[in-house]
Design a protein around this motif. Structure first.
Motif, PDB file in Angstrom:
ATOM      1  N   ASP A 185      76.129  41.876  79.360  1.00  0.00           N
ATOM      2  CA  ASP A 185      76.110  41.706  80.809  1.00  0.00           C
ATOM      3  C   ASP A 185      77.025  40.572  81.276  1.00  0.00           C
ATOM      4  OD1 ASP A 185      74.496  39.800  79.626  1.00  0.00           O
ATOM      5  OD2 ASP A 185      72.761  40.150  80.915  1.00  0.00           O
ATOM      6  N   ALA A 186      76.950  39.407  80.628  1.00  0.00           N
ATOM      7  CA  ALA A 186      77.759  38.266  81.068  1.00  0.00           C
ATOM      8  C   ALA A 186      79.247  38.546  80.879  1.00  0.00           C
ATOM      9  CB  ALA A 186      77.360  37.014  80.306  1.00  0.00           C
ATOM     10  N   VAL A 187      79.585  39.211  79.786  1.00  0.00           N
ATOM     11  CA  VAL A 187      80.993  39.531  79.525  1.00  0.00           C
ATOM     12  C   VAL A 187      81.512  40.529  80.550  1.00  0.00           C
ATOM     13  CG1 VAL A 187      82.545  40.702  77.909  1.00  0.00           C
ATOM     14  CG2 VAL A 187      80.971  38.946  77.074  1.00  0.00           C
ATOM     15  N   LEU A 188      80.718  41.546  80.876  1.00  0.00           N
ATOM     16  CA  LEU A 188      81.164  42.551  81.847  1.00  0.00           C
ATOM     17  C   LEU A 188      81.353  41.944  83.236  1.00  0.00           C
ATOM     18  CD1 LEU A 188      79.096  45.713  80.828  1.00  0.00           C
ATOM     19  CD2 LEU A 188      81.531  45.260  80.427  1.00  0.00           C
ATOM     20  N   GLU A 189      80.484  41.016  83.605  1.00  0.00           N
ATOM     21  CA  GLU A 189      80.666  40.332  84.890  1.00  0.00           C
ATOM     22  C   GLU A 189      81.967  39.535  84.891  1.00  0.00           C
ATOM     23  OE1 GLU A 189      76.147  39.608  86.572  1.00  0.00           O
ATOM     24  OE2 GLU A 189      76.974  38.172  85.132  1.00  0.00           O
ATOM     25  N   ALA A 190      82.259  38.863  83.777  1.00  0.00           N
ATOM     26  CA  ALA A 190      83.493  38.089  83.689  1.00  0.00           C
ATOM     27  C   ALA A 190      84.719  38.995  83.681  1.00  0.00           C
ATOM     28  CB  ALA A 190      83.479  37.216  82.433  1.00  0.00           C
ATOM     29  N   LEU A 217      93.927  38.493  86.668  1.00  0.00           N
ATOM     30  CA  LEU A 217      94.202  37.567  85.570  1.00  0.00           C
ATOM     31  C   LEU A 217      94.555  38.310  84.288  1.00  0.00           C
ATOM     32  CD1 LEU A 217      91.309  34.994  86.116  1.00  0.00           C
ATOM     33  CD2 LEU A 217      93.680  34.842  86.909  1.00  0.00           C
ATOM     34  N   ALA A 218      94.066  39.537  84.135  1.00  0.00           N
ATOM     35  CA  ALA A 218      94.317  40.302  82.910  1.00  0.00           C
ATOM     36  C   ALA A 218      93.882  41.745  83.112  1.00  0.00           C
ATOM     37  CB  ALA A 218      93.556  39.687  81.728  1.00  0.00           C
ATOM     38  N   ASP A 219      94.400  42.607  82.240  1.00  0.00           N
ATOM     39  CA  ASP A 219      93.886  43.967  82.108  1.00  0.00           C
ATOM     40  C   ASP A 219      92.979  43.991  80.875  1.00  0.00           C
ATOM     41  OD1 ASP A 219      95.385  44.892  84.293  1.00  0.00           O
ATOM     42  OD2 ASP A 219      97.146  45.211  83.026  1.00  0.00           O
ATOM     43  N   PHE A 220      92.099  44.993  80.796  1.00  0.00           N
ATOM     44  CA  PHE A 220      91.095  44.982  79.734  1.00  0.00           C
ATOM     45  C   PHE A 220      90.978  46.329  79.042  1.00  0.00           C
ATOM     46  CE2 PHE A 220      89.966  41.499  82.481  1.00  0.00           C
ATOM     47  CZ  PHE A 220      89.548  40.512  81.607  1.00  0.00           C
ATOM     48  N   GLY A 263      82.302  40.136  72.443  1.00  0.00           N
ATOM     49  CA  GLY A 263      81.232  40.629  73.293  1.00  0.00           C
ATOM     50  C   GLY A 263      79.885  40.417  72.644  1.00  0.00           C
ATOM     51  N   LEU A 264      79.043  41.460  72.652  1.00  0.00           N
ATOM     52  CA  LEU A 264      77.669  41.356  72.144  1.00  0.00           C
ATOM     53  C   LEU A 264      77.651  41.671  70.648  1.00  0.00           C
ATOM     54  CD1 LEU A 264      74.809  40.750  73.192  1.00  0.00           C
ATOM     55  CD2 LEU A 264      74.488  43.209  73.482  1.00  0.00           C
ATOM     56  N   ILE A 265      78.129  40.706  69.866  1.00  0.00           N
ATOM     57  CA  ILE A 265      78.215  40.865  68.416  1.00  0.00           C
ATOM     58  C   ILE A 265      78.034  39.504  67.774  1.00  0.00           C
ATOM     59  CG2 ILE A 265      80.751  40.702  68.550  1.00  0.00           C
ATOM     60  CD1 ILE A 265      80.914  42.406  66.029  1.00  0.00           C
ATOM     61  N   GLU A 322      82.184  30.766  85.894  1.00  0.00           N
ATOM     62  CA  GLU A 322      83.519  30.183  86.064  1.00  0.00           C
ATOM     63  C   GLU A 322      84.132  29.818  84.720  1.00  0.00           C
ATOM     64  OE1 GLU A 322      85.773  26.654  88.600  1.00  0.00           O
ATOM     65  OE2 GLU A 322      83.678  26.387  88.053  1.00  0.00           O
ATOM     66  N   ALA A 323      83.325  29.300  83.797  1.00  0.00           N
ATOM     67  CA  ALA A 323      83.840  28.934  82.473  1.00  0.00           C
ATOM     68  C   ALA A 323      84.348  30.162  81.733  1.00  0.00           C
ATOM     69  CB  ALA A 323      82.758  28.231  81.661  1.00  0.00           C
ATOM     70  N   LYS A 324      83.633  31.274  81.867  1.00  0.00           N
ATOM     71  CA  LYS A 324      84.071  32.508  81.205  1.00  0.00           C
ATOM     72  C   LYS A 324      85.386  33.009  81.814  1.00  0.00           C
ATOM     73  CE  LYS A 324      79.476  34.148  79.775  1.00  0.00           C
ATOM     74  NZ  LYS A 324      78.646  33.011  80.189  1.00  0.00           N
ATOM     75  N   ILE A 325      85.474  32.973  83.144  1.00  0.00           N
ATOM     76  CA  ILE A 325      86.710  33.398  83.812  1.00  0.00           C
ATOM     77  C   ILE A 325      87.877  32.507  83.371  1.00  0.00           C
ATOM     78  CG2 ILE A 325      87.909  33.510  86.051  1.00  0.00           C
ATOM     79  CD1 ILE A 325      86.027  35.774  85.836  1.00  0.00           C
ATOM     80  N   MET A 326      87.648  31.203  83.319  1.00  0.00           N
ATOM     81  CA  MET A 326      88.728  30.275  82.965  1.00  0.00           C
ATOM     82  C   MET A 326      89.125  30.443  81.498  1.00  0.00           C
ATOM     83  SD  MET A 326      89.850  28.847  85.603  1.00  0.00           S
ATOM     84  CE  MET A 326      91.068  28.072  84.549  1.00  0.00           C
TER      85      MET A 326
END
Length: 302
Positions: free
Chosen positions: A32-37, A46-49, A102-104, A289-293
């Motif tokens: 969840d946190a990764v997908l939000e970021a 900022l990037a493509d994924f 991610g979730l690993i 914000e830390a994840k985005i940065m």
């Protein structure tokens, strides 16, 4: 690499937006946190994924969070370990520029990073670097290594420093001023950290560490405060002006870094360096914000 000195996180975001977008491969992306970021970074251009993982779980998690994944590439691999290898292969083949966890389990993730056939080995030790935007400072401060190497040897510390120089140069810091931290600023045979600090400074002086001005041992106050350095009569090209703080071990790096966030209200971004491409490994405790940065840092370096 930029010719402009990047002094804060806004400078980093602007620099990334002015570049061609890099592609981030996310291993086991059903988090969840990764997908939000990912959504936030994608919206900010900022990037493509490329999300590698269980597509059903990725979509279900995104729906639960209200995250939109339009224009985000997905590769179905429900096995987390295999997803890590698929994501690493995308980066090592040049189909992606940055790797993200991610979730690993971190050990399983890093096992793929270090795989001899498809991994991202360079011969240097992997190390964590944290970049901080701090109140009262007109420059970014970096700390290494508070997240990977428990008790690095002298040669590992040389690798850690060389890894950090790569990021510093991309931030426009040339040459980087690097302080090897200890409890005191004099060499004391009873304090191994001071002996290693002196050796690392001499290694840099003789060209064994390139692209940086390295000095130590330096106590924390002498490394970042010109007033403290002058008060103690320290004559050094690094004292009071350090860009990068190299800590003696993981405990010191971890505690110093967390104190900057939780006590000094600093903002943080981090990367794992030493691989062929930047690796983003965020903590569950990191802010959005830390994840985005951290993604932005990876895109800048990628």
């Amino acid at each position: 690499m930029t010719d402009k000195l990047l002094r804060n996180f806004d400078d980093i975001l602007d620099a990334v937006k002015n570049k061609s977008p890099k592609r981030v491969a996310v291993a086991a992306a059903q988090d969840d946190a990764v997908l939000e970021a990912v959504q936030g970074a994608h919206k900010q251009k900022l990037a493509d994924f490329t999300l590698v993982g269980d597509i059903d779980k990725i979509k279900a998690t995104a729906d639960k969070l209200g995250v939109t994944l339009n224009d985000v590439q997905m590769i179905h691999e429900p096995d987390d370990r295999k997803a890590a290898y698929r994501a690493v292969a995308l980066v090592s083949s040049g189909e992606a520029d940055v790797l993200m966890k991610g979730l690993i389990n971190t050990a399983d993730f890093l096992r793929a990073v270090l795989d001899k056939e498809i991994g991202l080995r360079t011969g240097r030790v992997l190390s964590h670097i944290a970049v901080y935007q701090l109140p009262g400072f007109d420059r970014l401060i970096m700390i290494t290594d508070g997240g990977m190497n428990i008790a690095p040897t002298l040669q590992q510390k040389a690798d850690i420093i060389q890894n950090s120089v790569q990021l510093a140069n991309v931030l426009g810091i040339k040459p980087a001023k690097i302080a090897i931290l200890a409890a005191v600023e004099v060499v004391n045979p009873d304090m191994p950290a001071t002996l290693e600090a002196a050796a690392l400074a001499k290694m840099a002086e003789r060209g064994q560490i390139k692209g940086a001005i390295v000095d130590g041992p330096l106590a924390l106050d002498n490394a970042i405060s010109m007033e403290a350095a002058q008060h103690k009569g320290i004559n050094s090209p690094v004292a009071g002006m350090a860009d990068i703080l190299v800590t003696p071990d993981i405990e010191a790096g971890n505690m110093l870094g967390k104190s900057l966030v939780y006590i000094a209200n600093g903002k943080i971004a981090g990367l794992i360096l030493g691989a062929a491409k930047p690796v983003v490994v965020t903590s569950r405790a990191d802010t959005y914000e830390a994840k985005i940065m951290s993604i932005a840092l990876g895109a800048l370096l990628g």
